[in-house]
Design a protein around this motif. Structure first.
Motif, short mmCIF file in Angstrom:
data_model
loop_
_atom_site.label_atom_id
_atom_site.label_comp_id
_atom_site.label_asym_id
_atom_site.label_seq_id
_atom_site.Cartn_x
_atom_site.Cartn_y
_atom_site.Cartn_z
N LYS A 127 4.43 -4.69 -0.56
CA LYS A 127 4.28 -3.82 -1.39
C LYS A 127 3.91 -4.00 -2.77
N ASP A 128 4.17 -5.23 -3.11
CA ASP A 128 3.81 -5.71 -4.69
C ASP A 128 2.47 -6.05 -4.46
N GLY A 129 1.87 -6.82 -3.46
CA GLY A 129 0.53 -6.90 -3.34
C GLY A 129 -0.27 -5.83 -3.29
N ALA A 130 0.13 -4.75 -2.62
CA ALA A 130 -0.71 -3.60 -2.53
C ALA A 130 -0.80 -3.10 -3.86
N SER A 131 0.16 -2.97 -4.54
CA SER A 131 0.18 -2.20 -6.00
C SER A 131 -0.86 -3.07 -6.79
#
Length: 168
Positions: free
Chosen positions: A22-26
């Motif tokens: 999730k954080d990497g996608a953002s």
């Protein structure tokens, strides 16, 4: 701040892996980065329980691990991110640097699992070795887990405490 054009997200389906995804996608969306997802089947973990796993066909274990990779890619696709998936069998501390160096990524995103010193010693954990094996930045996501700095139960997180409900 360095530019991150190629990001490797490490995903294993755990809560920590989901936070990393999730954080990497953002971050990847903001930076318009090329995204790769790596899922590693840790053969040392299932080899230690060889008596149990010998009854389970290796194809079943591999298919299950590959389905985790597909799950991660689908989650990214739902956010409009087209990513390339990579699957490896082995020790993640070997496989992550190997792929990161091969792809020449600028950033690796991994999730962190809180554990006690005893658990790290007992399990032979050597998380710091990843940093020694790569030539790029590493983002370690923490997620909203219980940890030394997590909010205490009964706290709203904004400095306010809630009163417990009394039952009669």
């Amino acid at each position: 701040m360095p530019t991150f054009n190629r990001i490797l997200l490490c995903y294993d389906g755990t809560r920590e892996g989901q936070h990393a995804l999730k954080d990497g996608a953002s971050l990847a969306q903001e930076l318009h980065a090329d995204v790769h997802v790596l899922s590693v089947l840790n053969n040392s973990a299932w080899m230690q329980g060889a008596d149990i796993t010998s009854a389970v066909p290796i194809d079943l274990i591999t298919d299950s691990a590959r389905s985790l990779l597909d799950e991660g890619l689908q989650k990214l696709a739902a956010r409009g991110i087209i990513a390339r998936g990579h699957f490896a069998i082995g020790d993640p501390l070997d496989q992550i640097p190997l792929l990161a160096n091969e792809l020449k990524v600028d950033l690796i995103v991994v999730g962190h699992r809180h554990s006690s010193r005893l658990a790290r010693w007992w399990g032979g954990r050597s998380d710091g070795l990843l940093l020694d094996r790569v030539g790029c930045s590493v983002l370690v996501t923490m997620g909203p887990e219980i940890g030394p700095h997590a909010a205490v139960a009964g706290s709203s997180g904004a400095g306010e405490t809630t009163r417990p409900v009394e039952h009669s």
